[in-house]
Scaffold this motif. Sequence first.
Motif, PDB file in Angstrom:
ATOM      1  N   ARG A 162      11.070  -2.163  15.257  1.00  0.00           N
ATOM      2  CA  ARG A 162      11.355  -3.316  16.233  1.00  0.00           C
ATOM      3  C   ARG A 162      10.033  -4.195  15.846  1.00  0.00           C
ATOM      4  O   ARG A 162      10.309  -5.552  15.783  1.00  0.00           O
ATOM      5  N   GLY A 163       8.930  -3.707  15.651  1.00  0.00           N
ATOM      6  CA  GLY A 163       7.741  -4.753  15.315  1.00  0.00           C
ATOM      7  C   GLY A 163       7.824  -5.445  14.015  1.00  0.00           C
ATOM      8  O   GLY A 163       7.461  -6.535  13.945  1.00  0.00           O
ATOM      9  N   TYR A 164       8.385  -4.648  12.816  1.00  0.00           N
ATOM     10  CA  TYR A 164       8.310  -5.101  11.777  1.00  0.00           C
ATOM     11  C   TYR A 164       9.474  -6.249  11.482  1.00  0.00           C
ATOM     12  O   TYR A 164       9.280  -7.408  11.019  1.00  0.00           O
ATOM     13  N   PHE A 165      10.656  -6.226  12.278  1.00  0.00           N
ATOM     14  CA  PHE A 165      11.636  -7.154  12.401  1.00  0.00           C
ATOM     15  C   PHE A 165      11.843  -8.286  13.683  1.00  0.00           C
ATOM     16  O   PHE A 165      12.732  -7.941  14.223  1.00  0.00           O
ATOM     17  N   SER A 166      10.857  -8.660  13.921  1.00  0.00           N
ATOM     18  CA  SER A 166      11.015  -9.619  15.083  1.00  0.00           C
ATOM     19  C   SER A 166      12.037 -10.781  14.647  1.00  0.00           C
ATOM     20  O   SER A 166      11.872 -11.163  13.543  1.00  0.00           O
ATOM     21  N   ILE A 167      12.755 -11.351  15.492  1.00  0.00           N
ATOM     22  CA  ILE A 167      13.841 -12.105  14.987  1.00  0.00           C
ATOM     23  C   ILE A 167      13.389 -13.763  15.467  1.00  0.00           C
ATOM     24  O   ILE A 167      14.118 -14.366  14.714  1.00  0.00           O
ATOM     25  N   GLY A 168      12.512 -13.797  16.140  1.00  0.00           N
ATOM     26  CA  GLY A 168      11.840 -15.149  16.447  1.00  0.00           C
ATOM     27  C   GLY A 168      13.091 -15.913  17.268  1.00  0.00           C
ATOM     28  O   GLY A 168      14.054 -15.371  17.670  1.00  0.00           O
TER      29      GLY A 168
ATOM     30  N   ASP B 125      -6.348  11.279   5.877  1.00  0.00           N
ATOM     31  CA  ASP B 125      -5.518  11.956   6.981  1.00  0.00           C
ATOM     32  C   ASP B 125      -4.183  11.419   6.820  1.00  0.00           C
ATOM     33  O   ASP B 125      -4.010  10.039   6.686  1.00  0.00           O
ATOM     34  N   ILE B 126      -3.108  12.187   6.837  1.00  0.00           N
ATOM     35  CA  ILE B 126      -2.015  11.703   6.462  1.00  0.00           C
ATOM     36  C   ILE B 126      -1.100  12.208   7.763  1.00  0.00           C
ATOM     37  O   ILE B 126      -1.124  13.086   8.252  1.00  0.00           O
ATOM     38  N   MET B 127      -0.416  10.996   8.171  1.00  0.00           N
ATOM     39  CA  MET B 127       0.353  11.293   9.486  1.00  0.00           C
ATOM     40  C   MET B 127       1.726  11.299   9.122  1.00  0.00           C
ATOM     41  O   MET B 127       2.362  10.461   8.453  1.00  0.00           O
ATOM     42  N   LEU B 128       2.536  12.360   9.339  1.00  0.00           N
ATOM     43  CA  LEU B 128       4.140  12.573   8.804  1.00  0.00           C
ATOM     44  C   LEU B 128       4.821  11.853  10.152  1.00  0.00           C
ATOM     45  O   LEU B 128       4.481  11.620  11.156  1.00  0.00           O
ATOM     46  N   ILE B 129       5.940  11.386   9.743  1.00  0.00           N
ATOM     47  CA  ILE B 129       7.013  10.539  10.903  1.00  0.00           C
ATOM     48  C   ILE B 129       7.282  11.617  11.654  1.00  0.00           C
ATOM     49  O   ILE B 129       7.575  11.255  12.716  1.00  0.00           O
TER      50      ILE B 129
ATOM     51  N   PHE C  73       8.208   3.472  -2.231  1.00  0.00           N
ATOM     52  CA  PHE C  73       9.113   3.333  -1.172  1.00  0.00           C
ATOM     53  C   PHE C  73       9.278   1.812  -0.725  1.00  0.00           C
ATOM     54  O   PHE C  73      10.383   1.346  -0.354  1.00  0.00           O
ATOM     55  N   TYR C  74       8.466   1.049  -1.077  1.00  0.00           N
ATOM     56  CA  TYR C  74       8.587  -0.718  -1.037  1.00  0.00           C
ATOM     57  C   TYR C  74       9.595  -0.929  -1.859  1.00  0.00           C
ATOM     58  O   TYR C  74      10.490  -1.771  -1.517  1.00  0.00           O
TER      59      TYR C  74
ATOM     60  N   PHE D 198       6.850   5.365   5.238  1.00  0.00           N
ATOM     61  CA  PHE D 198       7.707   4.729   6.017  1.00  0.00           C
ATOM     62  C   PHE D 198       7.353   3.172   6.262  1.00  0.00           C
ATOM     63  O   PHE D 198       8.542   2.425   6.254  1.00  0.00           O
ATOM     64  N   ASP D 199       6.310   2.818   6.550  1.00  0.00           N
ATOM     65  CA  ASP D 199       5.595   1.486   6.465  1.00  0.00           C
ATOM     66  C   ASP D 199       6.233   0.846   5.153  1.00  0.00           C
ATOM     67  O   ASP D 199       6.341  -0.422   5.141  1.00  0.00           O
ATOM     68  N   ASP D 200       5.796   1.266   4.234  1.00  0.00           N
ATOM     69  CA  ASP D 200       6.147   0.768   2.806  1.00  0.00           C
ATOM     70  C   ASP D 200       7.517   0.416   2.637  1.00  0.00           C
ATOM     71  O   ASP D 200       7.914  -0.641   2.170  1.00  0.00           O
ATOM     72  N   PHE D 201       8.444   1.295   3.134  1.00  0.00           N
ATOM     73  CA  PHE D 201       9.742   1.091   3.008  1.00  0.00           C
ATOM     74  C   PHE D 201      10.085  -0.151   3.748  1.00  0.00           C
ATOM     75  O   PHE D 201      11.020  -1.012   3.394  1.00  0.00           O
ATOM     76  N   LEU D 202       9.648  -0.188   5.083  1.00  0.00           N
ATOM     77  CA  LEU D 202      10.087  -1.264   5.946  1.00  0.00           C
ATOM     78  C   LEU D 202       9.426  -2.524   5.266  1.00  0.00           C
ATOM     79  O   LEU D 202      10.047  -3.633   5.370  1.00  0.00           O
ATOM     80  N   LYS D 203       8.337  -2.393   4.754  1.00  0.00           N
ATOM     81  CA  LYS D 203       7.738  -3.726   4.185  1.00  0.00           C
ATOM     82  C   LYS D 203       8.639  -4.171   2.935  1.00  0.00           C
ATOM     83  O   LYS D 203       9.002  -5.466   2.865  1.00  0.00           O
ATOM     84  N   GLY D 204       8.923  -3.268   2.221  1.00  0.00           N
ATOM     85  CA  GLY D 204      10.072  -3.793   1.184  1.00  0.00           C
ATOM     86  C   GLY D 204      11.320  -4.553   1.698  1.00  0.00           C
ATOM     87  O   GLY D 204      11.722  -5.317   1.280  1.00  0.00           O
ATOM     88  N   VAL D 205      11.951  -3.982   2.979  1.00  0.00           N
ATOM     89  CA  VAL D 205      13.082  -4.428   3.558  1.00  0.00           C
ATOM     90  C   VAL D 205      12.612  -5.805   3.991  1.00  0.00           C
ATOM     91  O   VAL D 205      13.509  -6.812   3.718  1.00  0.00           O
TER      92      VAL D 205
END
Lengths: 331, 331
Positions: A21-27, A4-8, B69-70, B109-116
């Motif tokens: 926001r979750g990916y880049f918490s700044i601590g 199953d692929i979820m599109l953005i 994407f990463y 989208f997740d892969d791109f954000l992980k690379g960033v």
Amino acid sequence: MIKDIMLISELGELALIEKIRGYFSIGDSGVLIAIGDDAAVFSADKKNIVTTSDLMSEGVHFDYTYTTFYQVGFRLVISNVSDIYAMGAVPSYLFLNMALTGKRSEEEFDDFLKGVREACEHYNAKVLGGDLSLSIKGDFYSATLIGFADRVKTRSGAKPGHNIFITGNTGDSAAGLAYLKYVKKRIPMEKNMEYTSREIDGTILDTVRRHLIPCACNPETFIDKIKAMIDISDGLLLDLYRICAESRAGALIYRDNIPVSDGVRAIASMLEMDYMDFVLSGGEDYELIITSDSDHLDDCILIGKIIKDGFFFVDSDGIREKFVPKGYTHF
Amino acid sequence: MIKDIMLISELGELALIEKIRGYFSIGDSGVLIAIGDDAAVFSADKKNIVTTSDLMSEGVHFDYTYTTFYQVGFRLVISNVSDIYAMGAVPSYLFLNMALTGKRSEEEFDDFLKGVREACEHYNAKVLGGDLSLSIKGDFYSATLIGFADRVKTRSGAKPGHNIFITGNTGDSAAGLAYLKYVKKRIPMEKNMEYTSREIDGTILDTVRRHLIPCACNPETFIDKIKAMIDISDGLLLDLYRICAESRAGALIYRDNIPVSDGVRAIASMLEMDYMDFVLSGGEDYELIITSDSDHLDDCILIGKIIKDGFFFVDSDGIREKFVPKGYTHF
């Protein structure tokens, strides 16, 4: 097995932003404000440095069928200036990125730069850098604007009991855009240009101008009275919701107090649409929503009150009606 | 009458950038460095704030046929970090803009954000904000990176008599890209990932890695000896030319001193190309070109000398040959 692929596009913009926001918490990094307000804030020595970045992509944020290159450049700057003002800051330095198809003419390139320059001059921003590249499939612009603030105003400062003000009419930009999409032609108005037309009614022209040559609203005259602030880029209700979400509060809206311009009424009537859809959910007006414990702010219109919970319209006869905040989202 | 229309693709990148510079003169504004270096510099109290902004557009800067994407996310950060290092600054705050077609999957989208994120973590940059939007016709990414410097290093500090150093091999990224265009498939290497392949020779893999997961070069160990500096984003000769142009000087290049990796030779041989084209004019290596009055810089390679005027190769037998600086331009 098919996965199953979820599109953005199915996830929706708000979920995507929460993901970022979750990916880049700044601590614990000394940053004052990160993702989640109109702009980010960090300090250098004693100064608060406020930074915002906005993009515009062809076919989504603008369409050359009914927007001149000058107007695209002008609007790019305004969307960033408005974010800086919405933090209580003053704009200073702009960085400009452009990815352009090779078929652009020198004249179009010049017109775009003139639009950027006139908006920057008006708001005292200097262009300091950026990037230029070819694009294969459509034009893309982005700008980053850096400003300075003595005291930063955020979305999260609203408290139950605060009055809610707006700085001007809403819905004009969206109604102007609807008109342009209907007539499908460019109206080459520029800043300070007296533009008149035999074909187009003056009231409608004023409203179209709000879309093509918008103003950013500087809150400096009442800055000390502001508790929470946001600029209206995605619609009155959605942006008010953002203040409430960041402040963990709700809102009453005095629906009859919301100002409606003659142009919005005229365009809605012409297109057989409900003018309140423009007023409540139309984007890119760049007016400010402000909460304050004052009962009066110069040149602002009182449109509601912050409450503990929930979102309600209140009519002049006192009847409450729940509403769901909606506005422009990109996915 | 048909009007002559000049396309921006006919004007060329350098003329377009000069045009932009002309539009946005900064006057006497207290800005230390505006358009024309790797990044712009302004001061806030006693700090030098260094800002750069770069964009990447699909089909021009990356192609998903042979880039994950990463890797796109990783490379976007590196191109900005490299500009900040090239000013003698330390990266701090990143702003990320994305315009994406709705058909992107959540996984992409997740892969791109992980690379960033992994690139930002490696170089100690925090993502503070940005913008997200739909794109109709292709993906665009841009990033703005803000850093801090005690003493800024510019392109304009080169003087006749300075030695010219580079921090590592050039041409690897361009050769790696040529290989990827040839095999037309993705190689899913990531940072810290041991990637091996039965099909691809290890030397070639190392070179491809220089394109897909590049490093930015931090000059801190010899920062005090640097007089002028630029990062190699558009090719050794073109970026050296930029130092010379900003410093109003010329250069001798000791051609035999320029280091060439085995991977560049192998890929050039496989594709029947001249490996020196990669080495002299290939972009995106993110090594630094430095001028210094020292005779030795740790871990750097001496490749030439700044002279008053003109551009010459010098062979080991002392023969001079004029050269025309060329490299990657976008139009």
